[in-house]
Design a protein around this motif. Structure first.
Motif, mmCIF file in Angstrom:
data_model
loop_
_atom_site.group_PDB
_atom_site.id
_atom_site.type_symbol
_atom_site.label_atom_id
_atom_site.label_comp_id
_atom_site.label_asym_id
_atom_site.label_seq_id
_atom_site.Cartn_x
_atom_site.Cartn_y
_atom_site.Cartn_z
ATOM 1 N N ARG A 73 -26.129 17.000 57.835
ATOM 2 C CA ARG A 73 -24.979 17.585 58.532
ATOM 3 C C ARG A 73 -24.927 16.853 59.869
ATOM 4 N N ASP B 133 -31.042 23.332 74.223
ATOM 5 C CA ASP B 133 -29.855 23.760 73.475
ATOM 6 C C ASP B 133 -30.277 24.085 72.037
ATOM 7 N N HIS C 76 -26.141 12.644 71.253
ATOM 8 C CA HIS C 76 -27.006 12.725 72.427
ATOM 9 C C HIS C 76 -28.450 12.919 71.992
ATOM 10 N N ARG D 280 -24.190 32.130 72.577
ATOM 11 C CA ARG D 280 -24.333 32.192 71.128
ATOM 12 C C ARG D 280 -25.597 32.882 70.663
ATOM 13 N N ASP E 207 -23.941 16.344 63.498
ATOM 14 C CA ASP E 207 -23.568 17.171 64.642
ATOM 15 C C ASP E 207 -22.504 16.485 65.501
ATOM 16 N N SER E 208 -21.543 17.254 65.957
ATOM 17 C CA SER E 208 -20.526 16.768 66.907
ATOM 18 C C SER E 208 -19.994 15.403 66.463
ATOM 19 N N PHE F 260 -19.456 22.832 77.193
ATOM 20 C CA PHE F 260 -20.360 23.892 77.657
ATOM 21 C C PHE F 260 -19.948 24.406 79.042
ATOM 22 N N GLU G 75 -19.639 17.741 61.163
ATOM 23 C CA GLU G 75 -19.119 18.792 62.041
ATOM 24 C C GLU G 75 -17.956 18.180 62.810
ATOM 25 N N HIS H 220 -24.092 29.197 63.542
ATOM 26 C CA HIS H 220 -24.933 29.583 64.686
ATOM 27 C C HIS H 220 -24.222 29.443 66.029
ATOM 28 N N ASP H 221 -22.958 29.040 66.024
ATOM 29 C CA ASP H 221 -22.222 28.847 67.279
ATOM 30 C C ASP H 221 -21.150 29.908 67.512
HETATM 31 C C1 GLC Z 1 -22.838 21.374 67.758
HETATM 32 C C2 GLC Z 1 -23.870 22.423 67.404
HETATM 33 C C3 GLC Z 1 -24.142 23.264 68.602
HETATM 34 C C4 GLC Z 1 -24.657 22.375 69.722
HETATM 35 C C5 GLC Z 1 -23.701 21.218 70.001
HETATM 36 C C6 GLC Z 1 -24.349 20.156 70.843
HETATM 37 O O1 GLC Z 1 -21.615 21.928 68.042
HETATM 38 O O2 GLC Z 1 -23.435 23.183 66.304
HETATM 39 O O3 GLC Z 1 -25.049 24.298 68.347
HETATM 40 O O4 GLC Z 1 -24.834 23.130 70.882
HETATM 41 O O5 GLC Z 1 -23.295 20.588 68.815
HETATM 42 O O6 GLC Z 1 -25.321 19.472 70.108
#
Ligand code: GLC
Length: 553
Positions: free
Chosen positions: A222, A77, A120, A425, A224-225, A165, A278, A339-340
């Motif tokens: 930053r 990913d 994760h 993406r 993530d999630s 996803f 995020e 980037h998403d």
């Molecule tokens: C966040 C990231 C994304 C990634 C996801 C899982 O949303 O910006 O790119 O796929 O987390 O880690």
């Protein structure tokens, strides 16, 4: 490490006794390392490439870089499947080189923010490999979510949760004797097993990883999630309308305790480190809870990013964003893309110009000229709002989304897990063009870039745009230079200008006015003494459709 920073980026407009910490109104440039610049000519961007382009970033006028993950990763990913949080992937460089980069950037006045992925790990992370190798019920498995399946023979997943996803969130393991075993949880791809945040090892490990990078001069992370790491240990099915904080895996109240402990670590440094979340949440009140004074400093404002190009929609989002942030005293963030998501220079030309993962489809038509014009106006709008500004690499060049990548080059799991319905993406991750001509348009010395660049990419290159005062790059440079110089843009001051009509957004900050017009007929500019910047050529005192100006009152 030597830096040239002071903790206070600028004198506050309301006097020397109320200093403004740098992150409250910083301009932060997002680098997706794989696609920014390739220093060793192997077709993949790397830290050497970033180091060679630091002068470009300085000239652009940014305060910090946020790097998407640079850790060792099998790239299931795009690096958000981390195999080892204390390394840099050899394709990108090394920890030593990352330290050099942080230091060199600091000398140019640019801070470094890195991505931390707490929800994760990669399925190649040593903890997960140990968990798979260990038997059911073993301590190694308790750092993750291993469970028996439901139904006959345990053939059904333990919950009905859906992955963002696409598809389910559980994958079944195979026992050493070949028989089907337990299932493990992954809110994203199967290569990204979710950690169990109720386990003390998980908390301790992430706190150590934060210190590891903070000790190396990294200015912040930053996260993530950030609203997903904690799960309801009872693992109930999703559905219904759970009370706030009681969703099985989203926005659970226990998260705040984790971020409080991270904040204490961040605050223990001489220059306090910064936490950026995020946080995708529709409810502004729930969102703001992450920004209480002892939690994160800022979080991404996805509400604004997902709105269509429409005066009423964007005005409402600005208002609700400022209101929510005011309740906790945190600055807002303004984000046009990352980037998403689909790049603004494509998205804003669609009939429905809002962004939604589910709505993104192959072949949705766009008018690139309109999108480009609006992206220019959107830059001036976001650049004038109070708070921090994020610029995703390539948006300063007005790069469009590459929507016709051949199917056999796509890498994004979102594409594959949607059964090919979602283009994924990759279209916003195509390597940047630096030169008008030449191999990979200057992205790397040689070699095919990891994603192919379109034929016309050279026209968007830095080289082409630097010579053109009307280019997107020239607009961004001019905008960021003014933003740094204007005291009115530094603090929190913000006031709507009345009487400009439904189709116009206009506000004042100090003696600076920003006006953006969306309607088909031109409107007269508000009274002003000086025109500082315009997203398009003006005729007299008229502001045409899809255009923005910065004026001195
Ligand atoms: C966040 C990231 C994304 C990634 C996801 C899982 O949303 O910006 O790119 O796929 O987390 O880690």
């Amino acid at each position: 490490m030597s830096t040239t920073f002071s903790t206070v980026a600028q004198a506050a407009p309301d006097g020397p006794n109320s200093p403004v910490p740098w992150w409250r109104n910083a301009v932060i440039y997002q680098v997706y390392p794989r696609s920014f610049a390739d220093g060793n000519g192997d077709g993949t961007g790397d830290l050497a490439g970033v180091r060679s382009r630091l002068p470009y970033l300085r000239t652009l006028g940014i305060d910090a870089i946020w790097f998407t993950p640079w850790y060792s990763s099998p790239l299931a990913d795009g690096g958000y499947d981390v195999a080892d949080y204390r390394t840099v992937d050899p394709a990108f460089g090394s920890v030593d080189e990352a330290e050099r980069l942080v230091d060199e950037a600091a000398r140019l006045g640019i801070r470094t923010i890195i991505d931390i992925v707490p929800n994760h790990v990669s399925d190649q992370h040593e903890w997960f490999r140990a968990a798979l190798a260990a038997p059911q019920g073993s301590p190694q498995r308790q750092r993750f979510w291993f469970r028996s399946g439901r139904g006959s023979g345990g053939g059904e997943p333990p919950t009905n949760w859906e992955s963002s996803f696409g598809g389910g969130t559980w994958t079944r393991t195979t026992n050493p004797d070949g028989s089907p075993g337990e299932w493990y949880l992954h809110l994203f791809a199967p290569e990204q097993p979710d950690l169990n945040w109720n386990h003390p090892d998980v908390r301790r490990e992430h706190e150590d990883v934060l210190r590891f990078w903070f000790d190396r001069g990294v200015a912040g992370v930053r996260i993530d999630s950030a609203s997903m790491p904690v799960k309801d240990p009872a693992l109930p099915d999703a559905g219904g309308d759970p009370a706030p904080g009681e969703h099985p895996f989203l926005d659970r109240d226990e998260l705040h305790d984790i971020y409080r402990s991270w904040r204490a670590i961040a605050d223990s440094y001489e220059e306090p480190r910064v936490l950026v979340g995020e946080v995708w949440l529709a409810d502004p009140g729930r969102f703001a809870r992450y920004l209480r004074p002892d939690e994160m400093h800022t979080a991404f404002n996805f509400d604004f990013m997902t709105r269509p190009w429409d005066a009423g929609e964007l005005r409402a989002s600005i208002q609700s964003t400022l209101d929510a942030h005011r309740t906790v005293g945190a600055p807002a963030t303004w984000v046009l893309s990352n980037h998403d998501v689909t790049r603004p220079a494509t998205r804003y030309g669609r009939e429905d110009s809002s962004f939604g993962f589910a709505a993104r489809r192959f072949g949705t038509p766009t008018d690139l000229a309109t999108a480009h014009r609006r992206a220019r106006a959107a830059a001036l709008l976001t650049g004038a709002l109070p708070g921090s500004l994020y610029v995703y690499q390539g948006d300063e060049l007005g790069l469009p989304e590459v929507e016709d990548l051949p199917l056999d080059v796509l890498r994004d799991p979102m594409h594959f897990r949607s059964g090919g319905v979602d283009p994924g993406r990759d279209g916003c991750r195509v390597p940047l063009p630096w030169t008008a001509t030449g191999p990979s348009f200057g992205f790397g010395a040689a070699g095919e870039p990891w994603l192919p660049q379109p034929d016309g990419w050279g026209a968007y290159s830095v080289e082409s745009q630097e010579r053109d005062p009307a280019s997107m790059l020239s607009l961004y440079r001019a905008m960021l230079a003014i933003r740094h110089a204007e005291p009115g843009l530094l603090g929190d001051a913000f006031e709507w200008l009345a009487g400009t009509g439904e189709q116009t957004i206009a506000f004042r900050r100090g003696d600076l006015i920003c006006t953006v017009h969306f309607g088909p007929e031109p409107v007269t500019l508000p009274a002003h003494t000086e025109l500082l910047l315009a997203s398009t050529d003006l005729t007299g005192d008229l502001l045409p459709t899809d255009a923005a100006v910065w004026l001195r009152a």
